[in-house]
Design a protein around this motif. Structure first.
Motif, PDB file in Angstrom:
ATOM      1  N   ASP A   1       0.831  -1.207   0.000  1.00 12.52           N
ATOM      2  CA  ASP A   1       0.000   0.000   0.000  1.00 12.52           C
ATOM      3  C   ASP A   1       0.863   1.254   0.000  1.00 12.52           C
ATOM      4  O   ASP A   1       1.927   1.296   0.624  1.00 12.52           O
ATOM      5  CB  ASP A   1      -0.906   0.039   1.238  1.00 12.52           C
TER       6      ASP A   1
ATOM      7  N   GLN B   1       0.561   5.060   1.320  1.00 12.18           N
ATOM      8  CA  GLN B   1      -0.265   5.711   2.334  1.00 12.18           C
ATOM      9  C   GLN B   1       0.096   7.186   2.470  1.00 12.18           C
ATOM     10  O   GLN B   1       1.220   7.603   2.184  1.00 12.18           O
ATOM     11  CB  GLN B   1      -0.081   5.016   3.691  1.00 12.18           C
ATOM     12  N   THR B   2      -0.900   7.944   2.896  1.00 11.38           N
ATOM     13  CA  THR B   2      -0.680   9.344   3.263  1.00 11.38           C
ATOM     14  C   THR B   2      -1.190   9.549   4.681  1.00 11.38           C
ATOM     15  O   THR B   2      -1.947   8.725   5.212  1.00 11.38           O
ATOM     16  CB  THR B   2      -1.425  10.297   2.316  1.00 11.38           C
ATOM     17  N   VAL B   3      -0.776  10.630   5.291  1.00 14.29           N
ATOM     18  CA  VAL B   3      -1.217  10.952   6.651  1.00 14.29           C
ATOM     19  C   VAL B   3      -2.140  12.162   6.579  1.00 14.29           C
ATOM     20  O   VAL B   3      -1.767  13.215   6.027  1.00 14.29           O
ATOM     21  CB  VAL B   3      -0.010  11.249   7.560  1.00 14.29           C
ATOM     22  N   ASP B   4      -3.373  12.013   7.093  1.00 15.64           N
ATOM     23  CA  ASP B   4      -4.324  13.128   7.020  1.00 15.64           C
ATOM     24  C   ASP B   4      -4.045  14.150   8.121  1.00 15.64           C
ATOM     25  O   ASP B   4      -3.074  14.023   8.887  1.00 15.64           O
ATOM     26  CB  ASP B   4      -5.764  12.617   7.089  1.00 15.64           C
TER      27      ASP B   4
ATOM     28  N   VAL C   1      -3.731  10.357  10.890  1.00 17.52           N
ATOM     29  CA  VAL C   1      -4.137   8.982  10.606  1.00 17.52           C
ATOM     30  C   VAL C   1      -3.620   8.577   9.226  1.00 17.52           C
ATOM     31  O   VAL C   1      -3.765   9.335   8.259  1.00 17.52           O
ATOM     32  CB  VAL C   1      -5.674   8.846  10.655  1.00 17.52           C
ATOM     33  N   ARG C   2      -3.029   7.393   9.160  1.00 16.70           N
ATOM     34  CA  ARG C   2      -2.541   6.894   7.875  1.00 16.70           C
ATOM     35  C   ARG C   2      -3.718   6.399   7.035  1.00 16.70           C
ATOM     36  O   ARG C   2      -4.548   5.629   7.511  1.00 16.70           O
ATOM     37  CB  ARG C   2      -1.547   5.749   8.071  1.00 16.70           C
ATOM     38  N   VAL C   3      -3.742   6.819   5.780  1.00 16.77           N
ATOM     39  CA  VAL C   3      -4.822   6.444   4.874  1.00 16.77           C
ATOM     40  C   VAL C   3      -4.211   5.855   3.609  1.00 16.77           C
ATOM     41  O   VAL C   3      -3.327   6.463   2.993  1.00 16.77           O
ATOM     42  CB  VAL C   3      -5.695   7.666   4.507  1.00 16.77           C
ATOM     43  N   ALA C   4      -4.665   4.631   3.247  1.00 14.98           N
ATOM     44  CA  ALA C   4      -4.175   3.998   2.023  1.00 14.98           C
ATOM     45  C   ALA C   4      -4.769   4.714   0.824  1.00 14.98           C
ATOM     46  O   ALA C   4      -5.991   4.858   0.708  1.00 14.98           O
ATOM     47  CB  ALA C   4      -4.556   2.527   2.009  1.00 14.98           C
ATOM     48  N   THR C   5      -3.909   5.173  -0.057  1.00 14.41           N
ATOM     49  CA  THR C   5      -4.379   5.907  -1.235  1.00 14.41           C
ATOM     50  C   THR C   5      -4.210   5.122  -2.524  1.00 14.41           C
ATOM     51  O   THR C   5      -4.939   5.328  -3.491  1.00 14.41           O
ATOM     52  CB  THR C   5      -3.617   7.233  -1.360  1.00 14.41           C
ATOM     53  N   SER C   6      -3.227   4.250  -2.565  1.00 14.51           N
ATOM     54  CA  SER C   6      -2.989   3.430  -3.760  1.00 14.51           C
ATOM     55  C   SER C   6      -2.107   2.258  -3.353  1.00 14.51           C
ATOM     56  O   SER C   6      -1.795   2.083  -2.169  1.00 14.51           O
ATOM     57  CB  SER C   6      -2.312   4.255  -4.862  1.00 14.51           C
TER      58      SER C   6
END
Length: 405
Positions: free
Chosen positions: A350, A352-355, A359-364
């Motif tokens: 994955d 991921q970015t951090v909002d 919170v880590r969010v899977a983006t691609s």
């Protein structure tokens, strides 16, 4: 029936898995070899003190047990070559294991002489020609082998090293051919005389240097034993005490092992080459070992090679790794060439970015290739554990201790 190496702790090597007892947390699985499995040959890698010899002794012990369990078949012949020549404790354990398994004809070299001069002239030439291939140019090697062949053919083949040394003194071989008095022998006398005293002296000194290490231990005499007749044998090559001549001894012994493959006797044989690092840098021993691995399977011979690193297998390291059906690795800091043998698997990774809230969010994501066997696992293996790689699969195994029972 399979010879059990140890307990499987992890991995996907189902081809060698043997289901064991079922406990509170499920069934135990062992890793075991049939002789057919081992006859595809095995290479054991690991640094000093990581347990290579224990692993080989475990294989020896369990195959001796299999042989004992099948009394109607010929005993599996075991020849253990210790290339460092220092393992007296292991030698004693080997003898105890063999006797406990009902082996009778057990021999030790150099304590007991080995028939190194039995056989035909052509066999002697092949065994001894390796002595003149340690860095010499192809021309000088061919020259030395030609003189050696002339000396071996002057009368009956010599049965002692001292006898051969006497023949290669300047003028002796030519004189022996002259005594025969035939047209052919006089032609061979002329050929022997065409070499200078200096050339004959170079062969003489090469053989004379060997005497300091082996003495009469390769002479064919009444109390000498042969590889073909033995049930179990321990051979100590002086890789530590006499490193300069260890390659000579190793090439001589490996050549005789090759003769077992050239004229098989329908008897299964396991050859263990332990501490091969002590002679692996000698190109003769390395090439001999690679040649044996490539051609002995159909003759019912299984070869197990133990070395400290892949590089210490010598210039034939790649040939050995790619030809051996099984590679067993103890702890080693450079496992790349070993894990490559098990190949890779596809894994999803994955991105991921951090909002704003952290919170880590899977983006691609993307598919990555990852080694099937974790390299860091091999780098950190405890003593007594190994990674077994075979046919693109692997297993982490806790080695069982060799037992006389």
């Amino acid at each position: 029936m399979r010879a059990i190496l140890g307990t499987m702790l992890d991995g996907d090597l189902r081809a060698l898995a043997v289901r064991g007892m079922t406990g509170p947390v499920g069934a135990t699985h062992w890793v075991g070899f049939t002789f057919e499995d081992l006859s595809r040959h095995c290479c054991i890698i690991g640094g000093t003190g990581t347990g290579k010899t224990v692993t080989q002794m475990r294989l020896v012990s369990t195959f001796m047990r299999l042989s004992q369990a099948n009394p109607g078949e010929p005993t599996i012949r075991i020849i253990f070559v210790d290339a460092k020549g220092l393992a007296d404790e292991n030698r004693d354990q080997f003898g105890q294991l063999a006797r406990a398994r009902g082996y009778r004809n057990i021999r030790y070299w150099p304590e007991q002489p080995l028939c190194g001069f039995d056989g035909k002239r052509e066999q002697l030439r092949e065994r001894l020609s390796g002595l003149f291939n340690g860095g010499e140019s192809p021309f000088h090697h061919a020259e030395a082998v030609t003189m050696l062949d002339l000396a071996l053919g002057a009368g009956s083949p010599p049965r002692r090293l001292a006898e051969l040394i006497e023949r290669v003194r300047p003028g002796v071989t030519a004189a022996l051919y002259e005594l025969e008095g035939t047209e052919r022998s006089l032609m061979l006398k002329a050929e022997a005389s065409s070499f200078t005293n200096s050339q004959w002296n170079s062969v003489y000194l090469r053989l004379r240097a060997l005497v300091a290490t082996v003495g009469d231990r390769f002479d064919s005499c009444s109390d000498a034993w042969s590889l073909r007749d033995v049930d179990a044998a321990w051979i100590s090559v002086p890789g530590t005490s006499s490193p300069q001549t260890a390659g000579d001894v190793a090439s001589w012994i490996l050549s005789m092992i090759g003769e077992l493959a050239a004229s098989p006797d329908n008897r299964r044989t396991i050859i263990c080459l332990d501490e091969f690092s002590a002679v692996g840098q000698d190109q003769r021993a390395s090439q001999f070992a690679a040649g044996l691995v490539e051609r002995t399977r159909s003759a019912g011979i299984a070869i197990v090679i133990g070395a400290q690193t892949v590089a210490s297998l010598g210039e034939a390291a790649d040939r050995l790794l790619q030809t051996c059906g099984t590679v067993i690795s103890h702890r080693t800091p450079l496992p790349d060439s070993i894990v490559e043998l098990a190949g890779t698997v596809q894994v999803w990774e994955d991105s991921q970015t951090v909002d704003a809230l952290g919170v880590r969010v899977a983006t691609s994501g993307r598919i990555q290739q990852q080694y099937r066997t974790p390299p860091d696992l091999i780098r950190s293996l405890p003593i007594g554990e190994v990674v077994v790689v075979r046919a693109g699969r692997w297993a982490q195994v806790a080695i069982s201790t060799p037992s006389n029972s």
